[in-house]
Design a protein around this motif. Sequence first.
Motif, PDB file in Angstrom:
ATOM      1  N   GLY A 167      -2.420  -8.580  15.014  1.00  0.00           N
ATOM      2  CA  GLY A 167      -3.128  -7.501  15.673  1.00  0.00           C
ATOM      3  C   GLY A 167      -2.949  -6.134  15.038  1.00  0.00           C
ATOM      4  N   ARG A 168      -2.092  -6.053  14.033  1.00  0.00           N
ATOM      5  CA  ARG A 168      -1.865  -4.769  13.373  1.00  0.00           C
ATOM      6  C   ARG A 168      -2.998  -4.453  12.392  1.00  0.00           C
ATOM      7  NH1 ARG A 168       4.408  -5.681  12.462  1.00  0.00           N
ATOM      8  NH2 ARG A 168       5.089  -5.053  14.530  1.00  0.00           N
ATOM      9  N   ARG A 169      -3.352  -3.161  12.371  1.00  0.00           N
ATOM     10  CA  ARG A 169      -4.402  -2.707  11.465  1.00  0.00           C
ATOM     11  C   ARG A 169      -3.847  -2.558  10.053  1.00  0.00           C
ATOM     12  NH1 ARG A 169      -5.439   2.461  12.983  1.00  0.00           N
ATOM     13  NH2 ARG A 169      -6.879   2.581  11.249  1.00  0.00           N
ATOM     14  N   ARG A 170      -4.614  -3.049   9.094  1.00  0.00           N
ATOM     15  CA  ARG A 170      -4.254  -2.940   7.686  1.00  0.00           C
ATOM     16  C   ARG A 170      -5.489  -2.492   6.917  1.00  0.00           C
ATOM     17  NH1 ARG A 170       0.764  -4.772   6.669  1.00  0.00           N
ATOM     18  NH2 ARG A 170       0.417  -4.936   4.441  1.00  0.00           N
ATOM     19  N   VAL A 171      -5.280  -2.076   5.714  1.00  0.00           N
ATOM     20  CA  VAL A 171      -6.373  -1.715   4.822  1.00  0.00           C
ATOM     21  C   VAL A 171      -6.237  -2.576   3.578  1.00  0.00           C
ATOM     22  CG1 VAL A 171      -7.400   0.128   3.433  1.00  0.00           C
ATOM     23  CG2 VAL A 171      -6.481   0.645   5.705  1.00  0.00           C
ATOM     24  N   HIS A 172      -7.342  -3.203   3.195  1.00  0.00           N
ATOM     25  CA  HIS A 172      -7.350  -4.025   1.994  1.00  0.00           C
ATOM     26  C   HIS A 172      -7.944  -3.212   0.853  1.00  0.00           C
ATOM     27  CE1 HIS A 172      -6.648  -8.315   3.516  1.00  0.00           C
ATOM     28  NE2 HIS A 172      -6.217  -7.471   4.419  1.00  0.00           N
ATOM     29  N   ILE A 173      -7.337  -3.352  -0.309  1.00  0.00           N
ATOM     30  CA  ILE A 173      -7.810  -2.690  -1.521  1.00  0.00           C
ATOM     31  C   ILE A 173      -8.012  -3.780  -2.569  1.00  0.00           C
ATOM     32  CG2 ILE A 173      -7.279  -1.008  -3.325  1.00  0.00           C
ATOM     33  CD1 ILE A 173      -5.411   0.369  -1.267  1.00  0.00           C
ATOM     34  N   GLU A 174      -9.248  -3.909  -3.025  1.00  0.00           N
ATOM     35  CA  GLU A 174      -9.566  -4.901  -4.050  1.00  0.00           C
ATOM     36  C   GLU A 174      -9.802  -4.178  -5.372  1.00  0.00           C
ATOM     37  OE1 GLU A 174     -12.381  -8.460  -3.571  1.00  0.00           O
ATOM     38  OE2 GLU A 174     -13.544  -6.958  -4.701  1.00  0.00           O
ATOM     39  N   LEU A 175      -9.083  -4.593  -6.404  1.00  0.00           N
ATOM     40  CA  LEU A 175      -9.188  -4.007  -7.730  1.00  0.00           C
ATOM     41  C   LEU A 175      -9.714  -5.070  -8.685  1.00  0.00           C
ATOM     42  CD1 LEU A 175      -5.667  -2.309  -7.716  1.00  0.00           C
ATOM     43  CD2 LEU A 175      -7.858  -1.267  -7.101  1.00  0.00           C
ATOM     44  N   SER A 176     -10.754  -4.731  -9.435  1.00  0.00           N
ATOM     45  CA  SER A 176     -11.388  -5.702 -10.329  1.00  0.00           C
ATOM     46  C   SER A 176     -11.410  -5.200 -11.765  1.00  0.00           C
ATOM     47  CB  SER A 176     -12.839  -5.959  -9.908  1.00  0.00           C
ATOM     48  OG  SER A 176     -12.909  -6.433  -8.595  1.00  0.00           O
ATOM     49  N   THR A 177     -11.177  -6.105 -12.680  1.00  0.00           N
ATOM     50  CA  THR A 177     -11.394  -5.859 -14.100  1.00  0.00           C
ATOM     51  C   THR A 177     -12.411  -6.892 -14.559  1.00  0.00           C
ATOM     52  OG1 THR A 177      -9.663  -7.367 -14.868  1.00  0.00           O
ATOM     53  CG2 THR A 177      -8.988  -5.108 -14.370  1.00  0.00           C
ATOM     54  N   ASP A 178     -12.741  -6.878 -15.833  1.00  0.00           N
ATOM     55  CA  ASP A 178     -13.676  -7.877 -16.353  1.00  0.00           C
ATOM     56  C   ASP A 178     -13.133  -9.293 -16.205  1.00  0.00           C
ATOM     57  OD1 ASP A 178     -15.474  -5.930 -17.081  1.00  0.00           O
ATOM     58  OD2 ASP A 178     -14.761  -5.807 -19.152  1.00  0.00           O
ATOM     59  N   GLU A 179     -11.804  -9.426 -16.194  1.00  0.00           N
ATOM     60  CA  GLU A 179     -11.181 -10.744 -16.201  1.00  0.00           C
ATOM     61  C   GLU A 179     -10.526 -11.159 -14.885  1.00  0.00           C
ATOM     62  OE1 GLU A 179      -8.449 -10.460 -19.421  1.00  0.00           O
ATOM     63  OE2 GLU A 179     -10.009 -10.038 -20.875  1.00  0.00           O
ATOM     64  N   ASN A 180     -10.130 -10.188 -14.060  1.00  0.00           N
ATOM     65  CA  ASN A 180      -9.340 -10.514 -12.870  1.00  0.00           C
ATOM     66  C   ASN A 180      -9.764  -9.712 -11.655  1.00  0.00           C
ATOM     67  OD1 ASN A 180      -7.366 -12.322 -14.131  1.00  0.00           O
ATOM     68  ND2 ASN A 180      -6.701 -10.503 -15.221  1.00  0.00           N
ATOM     69  N   VAL A 181      -9.443 -10.269 -10.493  1.00  0.00           N
ATOM     70  CA  VAL A 181      -9.604  -9.566  -9.221  1.00  0.00           C
ATOM     71  C   VAL A 181      -8.275  -9.663  -8.497  1.00  0.00           C
ATOM     72  CG1 VAL A 181     -10.795  -9.515  -6.996  1.00  0.00           C
ATOM     73  CG2 VAL A 181     -12.056 -10.106  -9.063  1.00  0.00           C
ATOM     74  N   CYS A 182      -7.841  -8.536  -7.947  1.00  0.00           N
ATOM     75  CA  CYS A 182      -6.563  -8.460  -7.259  1.00  0.00           C
ATOM     76  C   CYS A 182      -6.822  -7.846  -5.887  1.00  0.00           C
ATOM     77  CB  CYS A 182      -5.639  -7.586  -8.097  1.00  0.00           C
ATOM     78  SG  CYS A 182      -4.166  -7.046  -7.282  1.00  0.00           S
ATOM     79  N   GLU A 183      -6.284  -8.449  -4.838  1.00  0.00           N
ATOM     80  CA  GLU A 183      -6.448  -7.896  -3.495  1.00  0.00           C
ATOM     81  C   GLU A 183      -5.077  -7.576  -2.919  1.00  0.00           C
ATOM     82  OE1 GLU A 183      -8.361  -9.088   0.794  1.00  0.00           O
ATOM     83  OE2 GLU A 183      -9.206  -9.987  -1.005  1.00  0.00           O
ATOM     84  N   LEU A 184      -4.963  -6.329  -2.439  1.00  0.00           N
ATOM     85  CA  LEU A 184      -3.723  -5.852  -1.849  1.00  0.00           C
ATOM     86  C   LEU A 184      -3.979  -5.401  -0.424  1.00  0.00           C
ATOM     87  CD1 LEU A 184      -3.596  -4.148  -5.040  1.00  0.00           C
ATOM     88  CD2 LEU A 184      -1.346  -4.923  -4.325  1.00  0.00           C
ATOM     89  N   SER A 185      -2.917  -5.334   0.350  1.00  0.00           N
ATOM     90  CA  SER A 185      -3.019  -4.926   1.741  1.00  0.00           C
ATOM     91  C   SER A 185      -1.903  -3.929   2.034  1.00  0.00           C
ATOM     92  CB  SER A 185      -2.881  -6.166   2.623  1.00  0.00           C
ATOM     93  OG  SER A 185      -2.795  -5.825   3.972  1.00  0.00           O
ATOM     94  N   VAL A 186      -2.232  -2.893   2.827  1.00  0.00           N
ATOM     95  CA  VAL A 186      -1.257  -1.870   3.205  1.00  0.00           C
ATOM     96  C   VAL A 186      -1.444  -1.559   4.685  1.00  0.00           C
ATOM     97  CG1 VAL A 186      -2.793   0.025   2.498  1.00  0.00           C
ATOM     98  CG2 VAL A 186      -0.328   0.407   2.588  1.00  0.00           C
ATOM     99  N   ARG A 187      -0.378  -1.172   5.374  1.00  0.00           N
ATOM    100  CA  ARG A 187      -0.484  -0.802   6.785  1.00  0.00           C
ATOM    101  C   ARG A 187      -1.377   0.418   6.923  1.00  0.00           C
ATOM    102  NH1 ARG A 187       5.401  -1.190   6.809  1.00  0.00           N
ATOM    103  NH2 ARG A 187       5.873  -3.349   7.235  1.00  0.00           N
ATOM    104  N   ALA A 188      -2.326   0.357   7.825  1.00  0.00           N
ATOM    105  CA  ALA A 188      -3.278   1.450   8.025  1.00  0.00           C
ATOM    106  C   ALA A 188      -2.564   2.723   8.480  1.00  0.00           C
ATOM    107  CB  ALA A 188      -4.353   1.050   9.026  1.00  0.00           C
ATOM    108  N   THR A 189      -1.550   2.588   9.312  1.00  0.00           N
ATOM    109  CA  THR A 189      -0.851   3.780   9.811  1.00  0.00           C
ATOM    110  C   THR A 189      -0.147   4.527   8.683  1.00  0.00           C
ATOM    111  OG1 THR A 189       1.051   2.401  10.401  1.00  0.00           O
ATOM    112  CG2 THR A 189      -0.506   2.924  12.163  1.00  0.00           C
TER     113      THR A 189
END
Length: 139
Positions: free
Chosen positions: A81-103
């Motif tokens: 139930g906790r709010r988070r923010v996802h950040i997706e970073l893409s290059t030509d070769e890879n995709v990386c998804e990270l998550s951080v607490r919204a607060t």
Amino acid sequence: MVSTAKRTLEMQLLLGPEGTVPVAGRFSYRSDRPFEVEVVFISRGRTVATWLFARELLLNGLRDEAGEGDVRVWPFRGLNGRRRVHIELSTDENVCELSVRATELTAWLEQTAAIVPPGHEDRYLDMDIHLARLFAGKC
């Protein structure tokens, strides 16, 4: 005088539906570069990547999906139930998804807004300095 806001936030690198790896994100903001945010990603004590992107992406990503291309940001509510923010970073070769607490991200963004209010970035940007750096090959 340059004002800065720096904070290291605990993040999670998402490896799949169940797997995550802890990553520290060192978020930095400078009044002389009012449109950008620098994030240095640190895992096991060493820098694994550094990204620059628009502060506006993070601000918009707190409420709704934002960005296209290399960086995308969106709000998410975890199973707990906790709010988070996802950040997706893409290059030509890879995709990386990270998550951080919204607060935590919101608190840091509030620090940046105290330095340069959103929508007023152009008042803090010294184009002469940036053009000189560009022409000197120091960008």
